[in-house]
Design an enzyme around this catalytic site. Structure first.
Site, PDB file in Angstrom:
ATOM      1  N   TYR A  43       0.845  -1.009   0.079  1.00 16.89           N
ATOM      2  CA  TYR A  43       0.148  -0.224   0.140  1.00 16.89           C
ATOM      3  C   TYR A  43       0.571   1.150   0.334  1.00 16.89           C
ATOM      4  O   TYR A  43       0.208   2.377   0.572  1.00 16.89           O
ATOM      5  CB  TYR A  43      -1.285  -0.411   1.288  1.00 16.89           C
ATOM      6  CG  TYR A  43      -2.086  -0.925   0.736  1.00 16.89           C
ATOM      7  CD1 TYR A  43      -2.405  -2.580   0.701  1.00 16.89           C
ATOM      8  CD2 TYR A  43      -3.517  -0.448   1.435  1.00 16.89           C
ATOM      9  CE1 TYR A  43      -2.716  -3.007  -0.149  1.00 16.89           C
ATOM     10  CE2 TYR A  43      -4.491  -1.455   1.376  1.00 16.89           C
ATOM     11  CZ  TYR A  43      -4.660  -2.777   0.409  1.00 16.89           C
ATOM     12  OH  TYR A  43      -4.968  -2.988   0.615  1.00 16.89           O
ATOM     13  N   LYS A  89       4.154 -15.760   0.546  1.00 17.35           N
ATOM     14  CA  LYS A  89       3.945 -16.089  -0.146  1.00 17.35           C
ATOM     15  C   LYS A  89       5.212 -16.042  -1.525  1.00 17.35           C
ATOM     16  O   LYS A  89       5.255 -15.742  -2.356  1.00 17.35           O
ATOM     17  CB  LYS A  89       2.717 -15.283  -1.472  1.00 17.35           C
ATOM     18  CG  LYS A  89       2.546 -15.713  -2.558  1.00 17.35           C
ATOM     19  CD  LYS A  89       2.162 -17.445  -2.093  1.00 17.35           C
ATOM     20  CE  LYS A  89       2.134 -18.126  -3.870  1.00 17.35           C
ATOM     21  NZ  LYS A  89       1.637 -19.332  -4.114  1.00 17.35           N
ATOM     22  N   ASP A  92      -2.546 -18.033  -0.022  1.00 13.37           N
ATOM     23  CA  ASP A  92      -3.625 -19.027  -1.367  1.00 13.37           C
ATOM     24  C   ASP A  92      -3.976 -20.495   0.260  1.00 13.37           C
ATOM     25  O   ASP A  92      -5.299 -20.991   0.229  1.00 13.37           O
ATOM     26  CB  ASP A  92      -3.175 -19.952  -2.632  1.00 13.37           C
ATOM     27  CG  ASP A  92      -1.923 -19.728  -2.871  1.00 13.37           C
ATOM     28  OD1 ASP A  92      -0.625 -20.537  -1.087  1.00 13.37           O
ATOM     29  OD2 ASP A  92      -1.222 -20.484  -3.231  1.00 13.37           O
ATOM     30  N   ASP A 149      -5.173  -7.270   5.194  1.00 11.13           N
ATOM     31  CA  ASP A 149      -6.849  -6.939   4.227  1.00 11.13           C
ATOM     32  C   ASP A 149      -7.839  -7.615   3.682  1.00 11.13           C
ATOM     33  O   ASP A 149      -8.891  -8.205   4.006  1.00 11.13           O
ATOM     34  CB  ASP A 149      -6.299  -5.788   2.948  1.00 11.13           C
ATOM     35  CG  ASP A 149      -7.667  -4.953   2.888  1.00 11.13           C
ATOM     36  OD1 ASP A 149      -8.478  -4.627   3.274  1.00 11.13           O
ATOM     37  OD2 ASP A 149      -7.684  -4.038   1.732  1.00 11.13           O
ATOM     38  N   ASP A 208     -11.624  -9.182   5.860  1.00 10.65           N
ATOM     39  CA  ASP A 208     -12.603  -9.890   5.346  1.00 10.65           C
ATOM     40  C   ASP A 208     -13.047 -11.587   5.005  1.00 10.65           C
ATOM     41  O   ASP A 208     -14.669 -11.252   5.631  1.00 10.65           O
ATOM     42  CB  ASP A 208     -12.101  -8.719   3.702  1.00 10.65           C
ATOM     43  CG  ASP A 208     -12.385  -7.498   3.580  1.00 10.65           C
ATOM     44  OD1 ASP A 208     -12.199  -6.641   4.582  1.00 10.65           O
ATOM     45  OD2 ASP A 208     -13.571  -7.695   2.777  1.00 10.65           O
TER      46      ASP A 208
HETATM   47  N1  GGG Z   1     -13.818   1.378   7.182  1.00 11.36           N
HETATM   48  C1  GGG Z   1     -13.567   1.073   6.298  1.00 11.36           C
HETATM   49  C2  GGG Z   1     -13.722   0.956   4.839  1.00 11.36           C
HETATM   50  O1  GGG Z   1     -14.105   2.090   4.493  1.00 11.36           O
HETATM   51  N2  GGG Z   1     -12.844   0.549   3.966  1.00 11.36           N
HETATM   52  C3  GGG Z   1     -12.444   0.535   2.786  1.00 11.36           C
HETATM   53  C4  GGG Z   1     -11.576  -0.094   2.166  1.00 11.36           C
HETATM   54  O2  GGG Z   1     -11.527  -0.421   1.205  1.00 11.36           O
HETATM   55  N3  GGG Z   1     -10.082   0.105   2.799  1.00 11.36           N
HETATM   56  C5  GGG Z   1      -9.070  -0.649   2.352  1.00 11.36           C
HETATM   57  C6  GGG Z   1      -8.604  -0.523   3.044  1.00 11.36           C
HETATM   58  O3  GGG Z   1      -8.693  -1.227   5.123  1.00 11.36           O
HETATM   59  O4  GGG Z   1      -7.172  -0.808   3.442  1.00 11.36           O
END
Ligand code: GGG
Length: 358
Positions: A134, A184, A217, A241, A245
């Site tokens: 990032y 990885k 993976d 990230d 999720d």
């Molecule tokens: N509440 C967190 C949010 O808005 N996440 C959106 C998102 O795509 N975040 C990417 C990240 O957490 O790096």
């Protein structure tokens, strides 16, 4: 009486709805817990874009620096603003304020059904939050041409990897004593090899923690097939990230998932936000689940030293979920965002007494 200043960045979409409920619950916890919270809202994101043509003012970091903590709802309004612009302030806060430890607990709460059969989920994803994939390093060449090219560089440093691994090891020590690192290194032969090398060097310092590294993976498969094996899972910015999720989904709804972007040295404010994004498809309908935001608020209060209030919020969330009557549609219910937030706020009265005595 202790008092804390909180900067609110509700952002976009459902971020605005869930922030209102997180504030409702924090304010009630403060009233009952005997401390004060002074909230300042910054209407950045798509609202600021409409006036100023940018998502936050140039000096937004300066404006936030003096607060005790920052609470963020969600960012992203793709109809009006390109996604890669709405996300910039969030990434810059994490990087500039050295919030290098992104802590994302994932627990299957009582009364909530996982999409996995017979699942036990009680893990924490620790995401490296200050570098990795990032960092804003790269560029385009021959834009718009058939042979257009984009380069996106990931930066992994010894300092960055070492500090996040040590943070994750400390957390594993406080939990069930197991650390799983996402790698990885068979394909990403520089950055991920550095992660492997540093893990191998640190592991002997933590003989009480069972250490393993698993290719990303294979690790996603483990999250689905046997999440009970996992305790603390640490990974790079992008891996963390994605895994968080997935962790949200296996605990019944990403709408329940909290997160904290921690500056462990406390030289800058830390930032708290639900894991979910702005969900443009349901924005404005009043049906977003506010629980991820409310649990993030609990993490915020805990970080500020208000452990009883934080515990009371967590207990109130569990009580409302167990009761099962007041749930948003992502959990199969018909309640609104406001109804769920109000119900949890009302339960704090009972739970704060219990939290004091447990
Ligand atoms: N509440 C967190 C949010 O808005 N996440 C959106 C998102 O795509 N975040 C990417 C990240 O957490 O790096």
């Amino acid at each position: 009486m202790a008092g804390y200043s909180i900067a609110l960045y509700p952002g976009d979409g459902i971020g605005i709805d869930v922030t209102i409920e997180a504030v409702r619950v924090m304010a009630q916890a403060a009233r009952l817990g005997g401390f004060t919270l002074d909230f300042t809202e910054f209407p950045w994101g798509h609202r600021y874009w409409r006036e100023a043509g940018q998502v936050a003012p140039d000096d937004f970091l300066e404006q936030l620096r003096g607060y005790d903590a920052i609470f963020l709802g969600a960012v992203g309004d793709p109809t009006h603003v390109p996604d890669h612009l709405t996300l910039v302030p969030l990434i810059r806060m994490r990087q500039s304020f050295e919030q290098y430890a992104c802590v994302r607990p994932a627990t299957l709460l009582p009364g909530v059904v996982s999409p996995l059969a017979d699942a036990t989920v009680d893990l924490v994803v620790v995401r490296e939050n200050s570098e990795g994939e990032y960092v804003n390093v790269g560029g385009f060449s021959r834009q718009g041409q058939p042979d257009e090219m984009a380069i996106q560089t990931a930066v992994h440093t010894r300092k960055g990897i070492t500090r996040i691994l040590r943070y994750a090891y400390q957390l594993a020590r406080q939990r069930r004593g197991k650390l799983t690192m996402a790698t990885k290194s068979n394909a990403l032969t520089y950055g991920m090899v550095l992660w492997d090398t540093i893990l191998d060097a640190l592991a002997p310092e933590y003989p009480d923690v069972a250490t393993e590294k698993v290719h990303i993976d294979a690790l996603t498969m483990r999250f689905v097939r046997d999440p009970a094996q996992l305790d603390v899972v640490v990974g790079s910015n992008l891996f963390g990230d994605i895994l968080s999720d997935l962790a949200g989904a296996i605990t019944g709804s990403i709408g329940l998932a909290p997160s904290a972007n921690i500056n462990p040295e406390r030289t800058f404010p830390s930032l708290f936000e639900p894991v979910h994004g702005s969900a443009p498809d349901i924005a404005g309908q009043g049906i977003a689940n506010p629980i991820g935001a409310i649990r993030s608020a609990a993490m915020l209060l805990d970080f500020l030293g208000e452990a009883k209030a934080a515990l009371a919020i967590e207990r109130a969330v569990v009580a409302v979920l167990q009761d099962g009557q007041c749930r948003t549609p992502d959990l199969g219910g018909r309640a609104t965002t406001i109804e769920v937030g109000s119900e949890i706020a009302a339960r704090i009265d009972v739970e704060i007494g219990e939290a004091c005595c447990s």
